[in-house]
Motif scaffolding. Structure first.
Motif, PDB file in Angstrom:
ATOM      1  N   UNK A   1      16.879  -4.762  -4.230  1.00 44.39           N
ATOM      2  CA  UNK A   1      15.745  -5.054  -5.017  1.00 44.39           C
ATOM      3  C   UNK A   1      15.101  -3.790  -5.399  1.00 44.39           C
ATOM      4  N   UNK A   2      14.879  -3.789  -6.869  1.00 47.60           N
ATOM      5  CA  UNK A   2      14.405  -2.410  -7.601  1.00 47.60           C
ATOM      6  C   UNK A   2      12.878  -2.665  -7.984  1.00 47.60           C
ATOM      7  N   UNK A   3      12.061  -1.655  -7.718  1.00 43.75           N
ATOM      8  CA  UNK A   3      10.705  -1.482  -7.987  1.00 43.75           C
ATOM      9  C   UNK A   3      10.479  -0.335  -8.904  1.00 43.75           C
ATOM     10  N   UNK A   4       9.095  -0.421  -9.516  1.00 45.08           N
ATOM     11  CA  UNK A   4       8.707   0.817 -10.106  1.00 45.08           C
ATOM     12  C   UNK A   4       7.119   0.953  -9.308  1.00 45.08           C
ATOM     13  N   UNK A   5       6.958   2.167  -8.766  1.00 48.35           N
ATOM     14  CA  UNK A   5       5.837   2.294  -7.721  1.00 48.35           C
ATOM     15  C   UNK A   5       5.274   3.568  -7.784  1.00 48.35           C
ATOM     16  N   UNK A   6       3.845   3.590  -7.866  1.00 42.45           N
ATOM     17  CA  UNK A   6       3.109   4.901  -7.467  1.00 42.45           C
ATOM     18  C   UNK A   6       3.555   5.881  -6.496  1.00 42.45           C
ATOM     19  N   UNK A   7       3.995   7.198  -6.878  1.00 45.79           N
ATOM     20  CA  UNK A   7       4.880   8.100  -5.942  1.00 45.79           C
ATOM     21  C   UNK A   7       3.828   8.364  -4.712  1.00 45.79           C
ATOM     22  N   UNK A   8       2.433   8.185  -4.915  1.00 46.36           N
ATOM     23  CA  UNK A   8       1.545   8.138  -3.691  1.00 46.36           C
ATOM     24  C   UNK A   8       1.428   6.964  -2.729  1.00 46.36           C
ATOM     25  N   UNK A   9       2.158   5.864  -3.356  1.00 46.56           N
ATOM     26  CA  UNK A   9       2.039   4.791  -2.384  1.00 46.56           C
ATOM     27  C   UNK A   9       3.306   4.702  -1.382  1.00 46.56           C
ATOM     28  N   UNK A  10       4.072   5.640  -1.862  1.00 48.23           N
ATOM     29  CA  UNK A  10       5.356   5.865  -0.844  1.00 48.23           C
ATOM     30  C   UNK A  10       5.211   6.685   0.355  1.00 48.23           C
ATOM     31  N   UNK A  11       4.038   7.466   0.265  1.00 45.75           N
ATOM     32  CA  UNK A  11       3.620   8.306   1.478  1.00 45.75           C
ATOM     33  C   UNK A  11       3.314   7.305   2.507  1.00 45.75           C
ATOM     34  N   UNK A  12       3.902   7.247   3.617  1.00 52.05           N
ATOM     35  CA  UNK A  12       3.621   6.696   4.953  1.00 52.05           C
ATOM     36  C   UNK A  12       4.318   5.556   4.928  1.00 52.05           C
ATOM     37  N   UNK A  13       5.207   5.055   4.008  1.00 49.99           N
ATOM     38  CA  UNK A  13       5.714   3.835   3.835  1.00 49.99           C
ATOM     39  C   UNK A  13       7.264   3.573   4.494  1.00 49.99           C
ATOM     40  N   UNK A  14       7.890   4.881   4.599  1.00 57.02           N
ATOM     41  CA  UNK A  14       9.085   4.592   5.287  1.00 57.02           C
ATOM     42  C   UNK A  14       9.149   4.130   6.746  1.00 57.02           C
ATOM     43  N   UNK A  15       8.250   4.843   7.502  1.00 62.05           N
ATOM     44  CA  UNK A  15       8.308   4.263   8.891  1.00 62.05           C
ATOM     45  C   UNK A  15       7.887   2.484   8.984  1.00 62.05           C
ATOM     46  N   UNK A  16       7.149   2.336   8.306  1.00 62.31           N
ATOM     47  CA  UNK A  16       6.793   0.916   8.273  1.00 62.31           C
ATOM     48  C   UNK A  16       8.010  -0.003   7.754  1.00 62.31           C
ATOM     49  N   UNK A  17       8.551   0.560   6.594  1.00 61.03           N
ATOM     50  CA  UNK A  17       9.708  -0.118   6.144  1.00 61.03           C
ATOM     51  C   UNK A  17      10.883  -0.330   7.453  1.00 61.03           C
ATOM     52  N   UNK A  18      11.060   0.709   8.130  1.00 57.46           N
ATOM     53  CA  UNK A  18      12.238   0.924   9.021  1.00 57.46           C
ATOM     54  C   UNK A  18      11.759  -0.125  10.157  1.00 57.46           C
ATOM     55  N   UNK A  19      10.453  -0.283  10.541  1.00 56.39           N
ATOM     56  CA  UNK A  19       9.991  -1.403  11.494  1.00 56.39           C
ATOM     57  C   UNK A  19      10.118  -2.850  10.802  1.00 56.39           C
ATOM     58  N   UNK A  20       9.849  -2.886   9.855  1.00 56.94           N
ATOM     59  CA  UNK A  20      10.045  -4.235   9.110  1.00 56.94           C
ATOM     60  C   UNK A  20      11.329  -4.728   9.029  1.00 56.94           C
ATOM     61  N   UNK A  21      12.334  -3.861   8.870  1.00 58.64           N
ATOM     62  CA  UNK A  21      13.585  -4.290   8.494  1.00 58.64           C
ATOM     63  C   UNK A  21      14.511  -4.150   9.867  1.00 58.64           C
ATOM     64  N   UNK A  22      13.736  -3.690  11.053  1.00 59.07           N
ATOM     65  CA  UNK A  22      14.488  -3.360  12.284  1.00 59.07           C
ATOM     66  C   UNK A  22      15.701  -2.414  12.181  1.00 59.07           C
TER      67      UNK A  22
END
Length: 236
Positions: free
Chosen positions: A67-88
């Protein structure tokens, strides 16, 4: 700097905002995510709340989607940890700078509050045993804490002030050996990178040669409530 015995504090990372032709602009990123098909809905929902715009979705085989997105750079701050949790731990994400675009407004950040120590002292197993039901702890037993220090993540969206140094009251009926059955969940290891992703604007990371701690900018709880009330009135 840590190896040279320096101590310092770091606030939440911020992106560089520019004014282009009189318009406030911020950097956008091209985000590519490989995720299991059955978890793609959760990831899309999370990114939608962060102002991400989905551009394409392609099957990759073996039960994965790209999946490809276009997203504000500041919205990615703090997303990595939640992403790893959501995708196990099975998801893969890559992003690169795209361009500057007009400021997109507020974005959702951390969805959980903080567990904050109300006093100074050394943590006890009895107190942590009661607190761990309220969320995820960042510290273990016999850790020195102080008022305003964040010791864990609350399971709800609001901050919660707790007492991690309270011992069990003893009497002639209950013996001190009764605490032997206490079982504590291992605390979450908060590395420097993980702590910087986790904090909000009113929190800072304290770095010393021995430890990495998280605290509120304002240590006194009554002052934090006063500032929060003033901010709410100003927004109204």
């Amino acid at each position: 700097m840590r190896r040279e015995d320096y101590e310092f504090s770091i606030s939440r990372p911020e992106v560089i905002v520019k004014e282009i032709d009189g318009v406030k602009c911020e950097p956008f990123e091209h985000l590519v995510i490989d995720v299991p098909e059955d978890l793609s809905g959760t990831v899309i929902e999370r990114l939608g709340k962060r102002k991400a715009e989905m551009k394409s979705m392609l099957p990759m085989g073996s039960g994965f989607q790209r999946i490809e997105f276009e997203i504000p750079a500041r919205a990615l701050i703090g997303f990595r940890g939640q992403f790893l949790t959501d995708t196990k731990g099975e998801g893969i994400m890559n992003h690169s700078f795209l361009e500057f675009r007009p400021y997109s407004g507020g974005v959702e950040s951390r969805s959980y509050g903080a567990l904050i120590s109300m006093t100074d002292g050394e943590t006890l197993a009895f107190s942590l045993f009661g607190i761990q039901d309220r969320g995820v702890l960042f510290i273990g037993v016999q850790t020195k804490v102080y008022e305003g220090m964040i010791i864990g993540e609350h399971s709800r969206s609001n901050d919660l002030v707790v007492n991690p140094i309270k011992g069990k009251a003893q009497s002639n009926v209950r013996s001190s050996g009764a605490d032997e059955a206490i079982k504590l969940i291992p605390p979450r290891d908060m590395s420097l990178e993980r702590a910087l992703e986790w904090i909000e604007d009113d929190e800072i990371v304290e770095i010393t040669p021995q430890t990495v701690r998280i605290r509120k900018r304002e240590l006194d709880s009554s002052m934090r409530r006063r500032y929060a009330k003033q901010k709410k009135n100003a927004e109204a």
